[in-house]
Design a protein around this motif. Structure first.
Motif, short mmCIF file in Angstrom:
data_model
loop_
_atom_site.label_atom_id
_atom_site.label_comp_id
_atom_site.label_asym_id
_atom_site.label_seq_id
_atom_site.Cartn_x
_atom_site.Cartn_y
_atom_site.Cartn_z
N MET A 153 108.68 107.55 50.35
CA MET A 153 107.72 107.35 51.43
C MET A 153 106.80 106.16 51.15
O MET A 153 106.57 105.32 52.02
CB MET A 153 106.87 108.61 51.62
N PHE A 167 115.25 104.27 53.75
CA PHE A 167 115.19 105.46 54.62
C PHE A 167 116.29 106.45 54.23
O PHE A 167 116.03 107.65 54.04
CB PHE A 167 115.35 105.04 56.08
N ALA A 194 115.82 107.93 50.66
CA ALA A 194 114.76 108.93 50.64
C ALA A 194 115.23 110.24 51.28
O ALA A 194 114.88 111.33 50.79
CB ALA A 194 113.53 108.40 51.37
N LEU A 217 108.89 110.17 57.06
CA LEU A 217 109.26 108.79 56.75
C LEU A 217 108.83 107.84 57.88
O LEU A 217 108.37 106.73 57.62
CB LEU A 217 110.77 108.68 56.52
#
Length: 394
Positions: free
Chosen positions: A224, A329, A332, A347
């Protein structure tokens, strides 16, 4: 046998993937033309660089405020309705530029951009994770980079159209009105079709809920932070490229917008296409690390030098940025376990970084009288992105 990028457990998701990927162009265009608004508003309303950065603050601030509601919509009603909600808000915000051009008030334009930002939040909260699940899990990074390539085309067209229109005296309402009508038309079409939810389909086939996999909290938190810093860096670079080009490269606004569209965003698009291919052979974390190193070197050149070498460095910078957002992205999301939709909302909230960096960079440029010094902000961001790539376990 290598896993297929669009097939998984007997299902072929190529059709839905193509439909969703087409939406990536729309928000790429919206972000691309946004970068032209900064110098346009500075000139039209005689405001400072710091004040003009409110355009970015409105859009990216909307991401922070709207991300959790958007995630709730997606969780409760699915990806398709999340996308439709985003398109409607996007279209309404774009059409607000029509009365805005008559009112001719800077803060009304900021409000219009905030509504657009709310729409983009719903789109990204739904479309980004949807692209990652439309096929084999091992191909998630490659798939989302492929979708984001169309986003890159939108980033090319946005500055090109915006620069040619706004810097030649055409009303700002025209490009936004066209986009608004088109987006609402697409929303109507999506109301008439059904898109599959791979996870729900799998649950229906097995007649049992998918086993819960816990979230790796620390790793996800670092993801994040990294995404927050990437969006901050990208938005800051885009927002003040034209100002930097005027001051340090000594070219006019219209010419700078052409360089931004074809040079910077063109390489951004090429990088995403190349990245989606490379990640079939090289682990995504290593591709991300190589790009982070490239952006660090390029940004240092932008800060320390001027003239043609700085322009070349900007092009290298955009090439390095290309795969960062979708790759971070997706990496994560791997740490989110089965909490994909909640994780996607969290996110997307990090996109608020785009509201912070332009304000800081505008303040540095206004207070020091040197646009180049402001690029120390994205330089620090790229360094953290490199450390994220190094510390990834997968």
């Amino acid at each position: 046998m290598k896993p297929s990028i669009f097939k998984y457990e007997g299902h072929n998701y190529l059709g839905p993937f193509l439909i969703i990927s087409s939406l990536f162009f729309m928000w790429g265009f919206a972000h691309g033309i946004l970068e032209i608004l900064n110098p346009h508003f500075q000139e039209s309303f005689h405001i400072s660089k710091t004040m003009s950065a409110l355009t970015q603050a409105a859009v990216y601030g909307a991401y922070f405020l709207m991300a959790l509601p958007a995630g709730w919509i997606t969780q409760k009603w699915g990806y398709r309705r999340g996308v439709i909600t985003g398109l409607v808000l996007f279209g309404v915000g774009a059409l607000m530029f029509i009365p805005g051009s008559r009112i001719n008030n800077f803060y009304f334009f900021v409000l219009s951009l905030f509504v657009i930002g709310c729409g983009l939040t719903c789109l990204e909260t739904s479309a980004n994770p949807y692209a990652t699940v439309l096929g084999h899990p091992d191909k998630a990074e490659s798939r989302i980079n492929l979708s984001q390539s169309l986003n890159g085309i939108g980033w090319i067209v946005g500055p090109l159209v915006g620069g040619q229109l706004l810097f030649t005296g055409v009303s700002i309402a025209i490009p936004y009105a066209i986009v608004g009508i088109f987006v609402l038309f697409v929303a109507f079409l999506l109301c008439r079709i059904t898109l599959p939810d791979p996870r729900r389909a799998h649950e229906a086939d097995t007649k049992e809920k998918t086993k819960e996999v816990p979230m790796h909290t620390l790793a996800f938190g670092f993801g994040m932070l990294t995404l927050f810093l990437y969006v901050a860096a990208q938005t800051g670079v885009n927002s003040f490229f034209i100002n930097y080009a005027e001051e340090s490269i000594h070219i006019e606004k219209e010419t700078a917008s052409m360089f931004l569209a074809f040079g910077g965003m063109g390489l951004f698009f090429v990088g995403r296409l190349a990245g989606s291919v490379l990640m079939n052979f090289i682990r995504p974390k290593w591709v991300l690390l190589a790009c982070a190193l490239l952006t660090c070197v390029a940004t240092f050149v932008v800060v320390a030098f001027s003239g043609t070498i700085s322009l070349v460095a900007f092009f290298a910078l955009y090439l390095g940025e290309s795969i960062m957002f979708p790759t971070i992205f997706s990496l994560a999301l791997r740490d989110a376990g089965t909490q994909t939709k909640l994780a996607s909302s969290l996110l997307v909230m990090t996109v608020v970084g785009g509201a912070v960096a332009p304000l800081l960079m505008g303040y540095i440029a206004d207070s020091t009288g040197c646009m180049a010094k402001a690029f120390l902000i994205p330089l620090g961001c790229y360094a953290v992105i490199g450390s994220y790539a190094v510390t990834r376990q997968r």
